[in-house]
Design a protein around this motif. Structure first.
Motif, PDB file in Angstrom:
ATOM      1  N   LYS A 115      40.167  43.186  11.420  1.00 28.44           N
ATOM      2  CA  LYS A 115      41.031  42.354  12.291  1.00 28.44           C
ATOM      3  C   LYS A 115      40.975  42.633  13.874  1.00 28.44           C
ATOM      4  O   LYS A 115      41.260  41.836  14.649  1.00 28.44           O
ATOM      5  CB  LYS A 115      42.572  42.292  11.945  1.00 28.44           C
ATOM      6  CG  LYS A 115      43.084  43.647  12.061  1.00 28.44           C
ATOM      7  CD  LYS A 115      44.659  43.783  11.570  1.00 28.44           C
ATOM      8  CE  LYS A 115      45.476  44.784  11.718  1.00 28.44           C
ATOM      9  NZ  LYS A 115      46.627  44.941  11.353  1.00 28.44           N
ATOM     10  N   TYR A 116      40.483  43.528  14.079  1.00 32.47           N
ATOM     11  CA  TYR A 116      40.252  44.259  15.773  1.00 32.47           C
ATOM     12  C   TYR A 116      38.922  44.349  16.037  1.00 32.47           C
ATOM     13  O   TYR A 116      38.676  44.641  16.967  1.00 32.47           O
ATOM     14  CB  TYR A 116      40.952  45.665  15.723  1.00 32.47           C
ATOM     15  CG  TYR A 116      42.568  45.415  15.693  1.00 32.47           C
ATOM     16  CD1 TYR A 116      43.157  44.565  16.392  1.00 32.47           C
ATOM     17  CD2 TYR A 116      43.206  46.312  14.946  1.00 32.47           C
ATOM     18  CE1 TYR A 116      44.560  44.675  16.422  1.00 32.47           C
ATOM     19  CE2 TYR A 116      44.509  46.629  14.823  1.00 32.47           C
ATOM     20  CZ  TYR A 116      45.329  45.506  15.457  1.00 32.47           C
ATOM     21  OH  TYR A 116      46.665  45.621  15.599  1.00 32.47           O
ATOM     22  N   VAL A 117      37.956  43.443  15.377  1.00 30.95           N
ATOM     23  CA  VAL A 117      36.553  43.889  15.586  1.00 30.95           C
ATOM     24  C   VAL A 117      36.303  43.212  17.174  1.00 30.95           C
ATOM     25  O   VAL A 117      37.045  42.216  17.550  1.00 30.95           O
ATOM     26  CB  VAL A 117      35.609  42.728  14.771  1.00 30.95           C
ATOM     27  CG1 VAL A 117      36.125  41.113  14.821  1.00 30.95           C
ATOM     28  CG2 VAL A 117      34.432  42.844  14.868  1.00 30.95           C
ATOM     29  N   GLY A 118      35.715  44.118  17.939  1.00 29.76           N
ATOM     30  CA  GLY A 118      35.343  43.881  19.227  1.00 29.76           C
ATOM     31  C   GLY A 118      36.557  44.516  20.319  1.00 29.76           C
ATOM     32  O   GLY A 118      36.236  44.354  21.432  1.00 29.76           O
ATOM     33  N   THR A 159      28.026  54.572   9.668  1.00 28.21           N
ATOM     34  CA  THR A 159      28.431  53.509   8.564  1.00 28.21           C
ATOM     35  C   THR A 159      28.525  52.268   9.523  1.00 28.21           C
ATOM     36  O   THR A 159      28.749  51.208   8.908  1.00 28.21           O
ATOM     37  CB  THR A 159      29.745  53.679   7.885  1.00 28.21           C
ATOM     38  OG1 THR A 159      30.429  54.179   8.715  1.00 28.21           O
ATOM     39  CG2 THR A 159      29.252  54.767   6.582  1.00 28.21           C
ATOM     40  N   GLN A 160      28.173  52.317  10.916  1.00 29.70           N
ATOM     41  CA  GLN A 160      28.396  51.118  11.730  1.00 29.70           C
ATOM     42  C   GLN A 160      29.805  50.598  11.641  1.00 29.70           C
ATOM     43  O   GLN A 160      29.597  49.320  11.893  1.00 29.70           O
ATOM     44  CB  GLN A 160      27.093  50.373  11.475  1.00 29.70           C
ATOM     45  CG  GLN A 160      25.843  50.932  11.616  1.00 29.70           C
ATOM     46  CD  GLN A 160      24.834  50.118  11.548  1.00 29.70           C
ATOM     47  OE1 GLN A 160      24.769  48.934  11.257  1.00 29.70           O
ATOM     48  NE2 GLN A 160      23.479  50.519  11.656  1.00 29.70           N
ATOM     49  N   LYS A 161      30.776  51.170  11.689  1.00 32.03           N
ATOM     50  CA  LYS A 161      32.094  50.618  11.934  1.00 32.03           C
ATOM     51  C   LYS A 161      32.721  50.523  13.131  1.00 32.03           C
ATOM     52  O   LYS A 161      33.440  49.837  13.575  1.00 32.03           O
ATOM     53  CB  LYS A 161      33.071  51.634  11.200  1.00 32.03           C
ATOM     54  CG  LYS A 161      32.955  51.638   9.435  1.00 32.03           C
ATOM     55  CD  LYS A 161      32.930  50.396   8.740  1.00 32.03           C
ATOM     56  CE  LYS A 161      32.889  50.725   7.442  1.00 32.03           C
ATOM     57  NZ  LYS A 161      32.831  49.420   6.716  1.00 32.03           N
ATOM     58  N   LEU A 162      31.777  51.448  14.240  1.00 32.59           N
ATOM     59  CA  LEU A 162      32.388  51.307  15.301  1.00 32.59           C
ATOM     60  C   LEU A 162      30.958  51.381  16.347  1.00 32.59           C
ATOM     61  O   LEU A 162      29.917  51.749  15.644  1.00 32.59           O
ATOM     62  CB  LEU A 162      33.102  52.909  15.794  1.00 32.59           C
ATOM     63  CG  LEU A 162      34.196  53.092  14.999  1.00 32.59           C
ATOM     64  CD1 LEU A 162      34.610  54.744  15.435  1.00 32.59           C
ATOM     65  CD2 LEU A 162      35.257  52.441  15.033  1.00 32.59           C
ATOM     66  N   PHE A 205      35.685  48.198  17.744  1.00 34.60           N
ATOM     67  CA  PHE A 205      35.738  48.011  16.095  1.00 34.60           C
ATOM     68  C   PHE A 205      34.515  47.119  16.030  1.00 34.60           C
ATOM     69  O   PHE A 205      34.275  45.977  16.865  1.00 34.60           O
ATOM     70  CB  PHE A 205      36.993  47.425  15.720  1.00 34.60           C
ATOM     71  CG  PHE A 205      37.965  48.384  15.647  1.00 34.60           C
ATOM     72  CD1 PHE A 205      38.106  49.465  14.693  1.00 34.60           C
ATOM     73  CD2 PHE A 205      39.193  48.331  16.615  1.00 34.60           C
ATOM     74  CE1 PHE A 205      39.163  50.229  14.643  1.00 34.60           C
ATOM     75  CE2 PHE A 205      40.092  49.387  16.559  1.00 34.60           C
ATOM     76  CZ  PHE A 205      40.141  50.406  15.608  1.00 34.60           C
ATOM     77  N   ASN A 206      33.690  47.399  14.879  1.00 34.01           N
ATOM     78  CA  ASN A 206      32.643  46.512  14.271  1.00 34.01           C
ATOM     79  C   ASN A 206      33.124  45.982  13.086  1.00 34.01           C
ATOM     80  O   ASN A 206      32.363  45.490  12.449  1.00 34.01           O
ATOM     81  CB  ASN A 206      31.416  47.329  14.238  1.00 34.01           C
ATOM     82  CG  ASN A 206      30.245  46.516  14.236  1.00 34.01           C
ATOM     83  OD1 ASN A 206      30.101  45.500  15.034  1.00 34.01           O
ATOM     84  ND2 ASN A 206      29.219  47.002  13.214  1.00 34.01           N
TER      85      ASN A 206
END
Length: 282
Positions: free
Chosen positions: A227-230, A210-213, A223-224
């Motif tokens: 709030k913590y993307v990257g 699901t491309q969440k990570l 994270f992809n």
């Protein structure tokens, strides 16, 4: 063509109540298992009572009606049989990385069985096709094998067509280079080798269907989304247990949940190792 295998390989296809890998359920699964020792492949085809309604959109695609599965076993009743049939085999299918594999993982997770794919390789025949000749399974069968796909969206017919397409791809692209979107030439990436095809058909930037990570430029899992993307997953969730528990209890795939638990464990193990090392140095 004889497939060159260093581990058993299961081609499989799923028909389901819909396209949501978390909410929807399997109504049919078909598997053809190839053995590394070269013996004749084995087949397994099962109709499954999903326990939830089948969407009209899904019925229009695969033609499986509620009455067709009303008296069939549930996935829970068939889970061990499917688990044992697959064993420790690698996996292959058509769009299997984005649909069939994560959906099968979800079904196993619901009955308390953790279907770990981190130690399995996967070949997505659609990815070979889309990279080399973008089309559909029906067009792929016509293109590579000069055959018509008469029973599209019957799981066993689809898995047979997928195997025919795969063998056709191995023949057609033997010795053919691949030019990617950035103009980088990859020398003859289609080989009768599961490891090579695993690497070619999987996007290593993402670690879940699901491309969440995803992996950042340093190879760290970040994270992809949200709030913590990257941000690094292991460290972030170790420090923010509320967010960690939120992920484990919300509608994320079992693949994501397996991965975040593993990353948190690894981060915690690394911290303890550093603390022990620092203690020995004092």
């Amino acid at each position: 063509m004889k497939l060159i295998l260093d581990r058993d390989l299961c081609f499989f296809d799923i028909e389901a109540t819909g396209l949501n890998v978390v909410r929807d359920r399997i109504v049919q699964i078909a598997i053809i298992k190839y053995f590394k020792d070269g013996r004749e492949p084995q087949e397994l085809s099962l109709m499954i009572n999903p326990g939830i309604p089948i969407s009209l959109e899904a019925i229009l695609v695969h033609g499986i009606q509620p009455k067709d599965v009303a008296n069939k076993p549930t996935f829970q009743q068939l889970a061990q049989k499917i688990w044992d049939f697959i064993g420790n085999a690698d996996l292959a299918g058509y769009n299997s990385n984005r649909f069939d594999i994560p959906m099968l993982m979800e079904e196993f997770a619901r009955v308390g069985m953790e279907f770990d794919v981190t130690k399995r390789r996967s070949i997505d025949v659609q990815r070979i096709f889309y990279k080399m000749e973008p089309r559909t399974l029906k067009a792929a069968l016509k293109f590579y094998c000069e055959k018509e796909h008469e029973d599209a969206h019957d799981a066993m017919a689809d898995v047979r067509a997928t195997i025919d397409v795969f063998k056709g791809q191995l023949d057609k692209y033997e010795g053919v280079d691949y030019l990617d979107e950035d103009g980088v030439r990859v020398e003859a990436p289609i080989k009768n080798d599961v490891q090579v095809l695993h690497e070619f058909t999987n996007d290593n930037r993402f670690v879940d269907a699901t491309q969440k990570l995803r992996a950042d430029v340093n190879g760290d899992i970040v994270f992809n989304f949200g709030k913590y993307v990257g941000k690094p997953v292991g460290e972030t969730l170790y420090e923010d247990r509320q967010y960690y528990n939120w992920i484990l209890n919300k509608e994320f795939t079992s693949q994501v949940k397996q991965m975040v638990k593993k990353l948190v464990r690894e981060y915690e193990k690394g911290l303890k190792a550093k603390e022990k090392e620092n203690g020995n140095n004092e």
